[in-house]
Design a protein around this motif. Sequence first.
Motif, short mmCIF file in Angstrom:
data_model
loop_
_atom_site.label_atom_id
_atom_site.label_comp_id
_atom_site.label_asym_id
_atom_site.label_seq_id
_atom_site.Cartn_x
_atom_site.Cartn_y
_atom_site.Cartn_z
N VAL A 11 0.84 -1.20 0.00
CA VAL A 11 0.00 0.00 0.00
C VAL A 11 0.88 1.25 0.00
N VAL A 12 1.91 1.26 0.84
CA VAL A 12 2.80 2.42 0.90
C VAL A 12 3.49 2.62 -0.45
N CYS A 13 3.96 1.53 -1.04
CA CYS A 13 4.62 1.62 -2.35
C CYS A 13 3.64 2.13 -3.41
N ALA A 14 2.42 1.61 -3.41
CA ALA A 14 1.42 2.05 -4.38
C ALA A 14 1.08 3.53 -4.18
N VAL A 15 1.05 3.99 -2.95
CA VAL A 15 0.77 5.40 -2.68
C VAL A 15 1.92 6.28 -3.20
N ILE A 16 3.15 5.84 -2.97
CA ILE A 16 4.31 6.59 -3.49
C ILE A 16 4.23 6.68 -5.01
N LEU A 17 3.98 5.54 -5.65
CA LEU A 17 3.90 5.52 -7.11
C LEU A 17 2.73 6.36 -7.62
N ALA A 18 1.62 6.35 -6.90
CA ALA A 18 0.47 7.18 -7.28
C ALA A 18 0.80 8.66 -7.12
N ALA A 19 1.54 9.01 -6.08
CA ALA A 19 1.93 10.42 -5.89
C ALA A 19 2.83 10.88 -7.03
N VAL A 20 3.76 10.03 -7.44
CA VAL A 20 4.63 10.39 -8.56
C VAL A 20 3.82 10.45 -9.85
N ALA A 21 2.82 9.58 -9.98
CA ALA A 21 1.94 9.62 -11.15
C ALA A 21 1.18 10.94 -11.20
N ILE A 22 0.70 11.40 -10.06
CA ILE A 22 0.00 12.69 -10.00
C ILE A 22 0.95 13.81 -10.41
#
Length: 134
Positions: A11-22
């Motif tokens: 979940v933490v990794c997915a959130v980091i990747l989503a933040a970079v995607a944003i």
Amino acid sequence: MNPSWLQTASVVCAVILAAVAIFQLMLYAGMPYGEYGWGGRHAGVLPHRLRRWSLLSAFLLLAMGFVYLLHAGTVAIDSSFAWTSVLCWVITAFLGLNMLGNLASRSPKEKRAMTPLSGAAFILGLLISAYGAS
């Protein structure tokens, strides 16, 4: 069932990747943060060519986060996900190279902002790849 720490890591990794995607979507939309991405060579708004790459990057980053969530068993879909094991290692290798690229960037802004994010995603990716469900 996977350990809760592995699911938390995904979940933490997915959130980091989503933040970079944003962030990549912001670059695509023409926000003036060019020195934080793509080598930091473009202050302000990125050229159109790189803006298109930012859009593609955003979708790829979201897909990477989803693969990690699948591999850790955080998201369950009725199917065989043996393929996530190989894909996780490929993504993790990419994140490691990305981290090294950010670390070597000539842009101090990119180095300070993106290296910690890519480094954290890389370390979490290593854990998820090594201990994931598939």
